[in-house]
Design a protein around this motif. Structure first.
Motif, PDB file in Angstrom:
ATOM      1  N   LYS A  22      63.512  17.017   1.775  1.00  0.00           N
ATOM      2  CA  LYS A  22      64.593  17.969   1.516  1.00  0.00           C
ATOM      3  C   LYS A  22      65.594  17.411   0.500  1.00  0.00           C
ATOM      4  O   LYS A  22      66.089  18.137  -0.365  1.00  0.00           O
ATOM      5  N   GLN A  27      59.476  21.289  -0.920  1.00  0.00           N
ATOM      6  CA  GLN A  27      59.169  22.133   0.228  1.00  0.00           C
ATOM      7  C   GLN A  27      58.343  21.349   1.254  1.00  0.00           C
ATOM      8  O   GLN A  27      57.550  20.475   0.892  1.00  0.00           O
ATOM      9  N   ASP A  46      60.109  23.930   6.492  1.00  0.00           N
ATOM     10  CA  ASP A  46      60.008  25.220   5.815  1.00  0.00           C
ATOM     11  C   ASP A  46      58.839  26.037   6.367  1.00  0.00           C
ATOM     12  O   ASP A  46      58.917  27.258   6.475  1.00  0.00           O
TER      13      ASP A  46
END
Length: 447
Positions: A22, A27, A46
């Motif tokens: 992050k 992702q 995610d």
């Protein structure tokens, strides 16, 4: 840089890697078993993919399911964390065949270092000091006797494909050798499907010192200093610190330089840890782990460098962000592994955490994936968190650790927190005067 990384692990290390992704704007996809549906890393990722039922062999060790999860989600890289498939050469090869980057070394390097006999040969060739012993597997008692006589008793017999203390037996005299050899081979065959064993000189009171290394994938290498992991129970690390209270700056620089050169000469890519026994001023190679270590946060604390960021950077072809001269060591750090276990018997203690409160303040870090109300499943490793404390020196670090342990609250299950509260008040620990046998002797005396 990668667009999407799949994290093929669970617990605190999955969350640790997720945070790094992050911060780099990447992702994240996590895989999980049905038992981990409510885990923190699953909540924060995610995307998540359930890959099977609770048993590890059907989920976290299921290579085909993990590769399928990569293809379904479009992940272009996999971070394996530690344990599970992190040192599985076949997994690395399969990912490469599917054009998915394994965030770690090549399958060939994993294979070399995964075979303890070949690893020792390779270390010797690279100029790393090794423990005197056999050059390869030993099968005959007569040969074992000859080697033991040459290097001197006591000797230790180890499984070539081993780890975690399995397939390891000590022979203090010639009379002990036959049964030790037979027992070690039997245990090795049962545990690893390979009964090959080798013989080394057994050191009486060594410390366990490991050097954090990184290869840049282009023939360069650096070291990030050493960690002292001597406080162990049944060959499992319990407490780690950096730098080691047993080494001086000259010794640190010498062994670090040897390891950095070796990793460069090997053409290694990514994170690795070269582990030694240290006694009477001498280092003796025991193994190399081709992955991120559980105790990597103490190295991050004294260097200020995020090792997971470095792993991702190197795997993406970007090389290392630092040169050796850029790496500075500041202060002292200690890590305590908080396990869901009885602090005396070390029996696993799964169950529901009714209250969870972590310490805070300057120099305090807690890596954990649990929370109040979380139910610890009985299927996996008992590690539920790591307390990492950093201070300007070892005295300040120990005082800060004492305070942090007093603040740490985990209710509803038994944990090893009481053990650490005992250790932090012990005179030998305060003085840094311990070896790899110290903790087991201490526990035996406390019964």
């Amino acid at each position: 840089m990668f667009q999407k990384i799949l994290i093929a692990n669970r617990g605190e290390i999955a969350l640790r890697v997720l945070r790094a992704c992050k911060e780099l704007g990447i992702q994240t996809v996590v895989v999980h078993s049905t038992a981990d549906a409510d885990a923190m890393h699953v909540r924060l990722a995610d995307e998540s993919v359930c890959i099977g039922p609770p048993p590890s062999r059907d989920s976290y060790l299921n290579i085909h399911q993990i590769v399928a999860a990569c293809e379904i989600t479009g992940a272009d890289a996999v971070h394996p964390g530690y344990g599970f498939l992190s040192e599985n050469a076949k997994f690395a090869d399969i990912l490469a065949a599917h054009n998915i980057t394994f965030i770690g070394p090549s399958g060939d390097h994993i294979r070399i270092m995964g075979d303890k006999i070949e690893a020792k040969r390779t270390a010797k060739r690279l100029g790393i000091p090794v423990v005197p012993g056999s050059d390869g597997a030993v099968t005959e008692e007569k040969e074992a006797g000859r080697i033991a006589a040459e290097i001197g008793y006591p000797v230790i017999i180890k499984a070539s494909a081993g780890g975690g203390g399995r397939g390891m037996k000590v022979a203090h005299t010639e009379a002990d050798l036959e049964i030790a050899l037979q027992t070690a081979r039997s245990e090795a065959g049962a545990a690893f499907g390979d009964d090959a064993v080798y013989i080394e000189k057994y050191l009486e009171k060594p410390r366990h010192i490991e050097v954090q290394v990184f290869g840049d994938g282009f023939g360069g290498g650096v070291h990030f200093g050493e960690r002292d992991c001597s406080l162990q129970r049944r060959h499992q690390k319990v407490w780690e610190e950096a730098n080691s209270p047993a080494l001086n700056a000259e010794e640190r620089s010498r062994i670090g330089g040897i390891c950095a050169k070796a990793i460069a000469d090997l053409g290694y890519s990514g994170a690795g840890t070269i582990e030694f026994l240290y006694e009477n001023g001498e280092f003796y190679f025991i193994e190399m782990n081709t992955r991120l270590q559980v105790e990597h946060p103490v190295t991050e604390a004294i260097t200020g460098i995020d090792l997971v960021h470095e792993q991702i950077r190197v795997a993406s072809g970007g090389g290392l962000s630092v040169k050796q001269e850029d790496i500075k060591f500041t202060g002292h750090a200690i890590e305590c592994r908080i396990n869901a276990e009885d602090p005396r018997t070390f029996t696993p203690s799964p169950g529901t955490i009714t209250h969870f409160h972590t310490p805070g303040g300057l120099g305090i870090r807690v890596d954990s994936g649990v929370y109040s109300g979380y139910k610890i499943p009985p299927y996996y490793d008992s590690l539920i968190g790591k307390l990492i404390v950093h201070g300007r020196n070892r005295v300040e670090c120990m005082m800060r650790l004492r305070r942090a342990l007093d603040e740490f609250v985990v209710d509803g299950i038994k944990t090893t927190l009481p053990l650490f509260r005992d250790l932090v008040g012990n005179a030998d620990i305060a003085n840094g005067d311990y070896d790899i046998h110290w903790l087991e002797k201490y526990l035996a005396q406390s019964e």
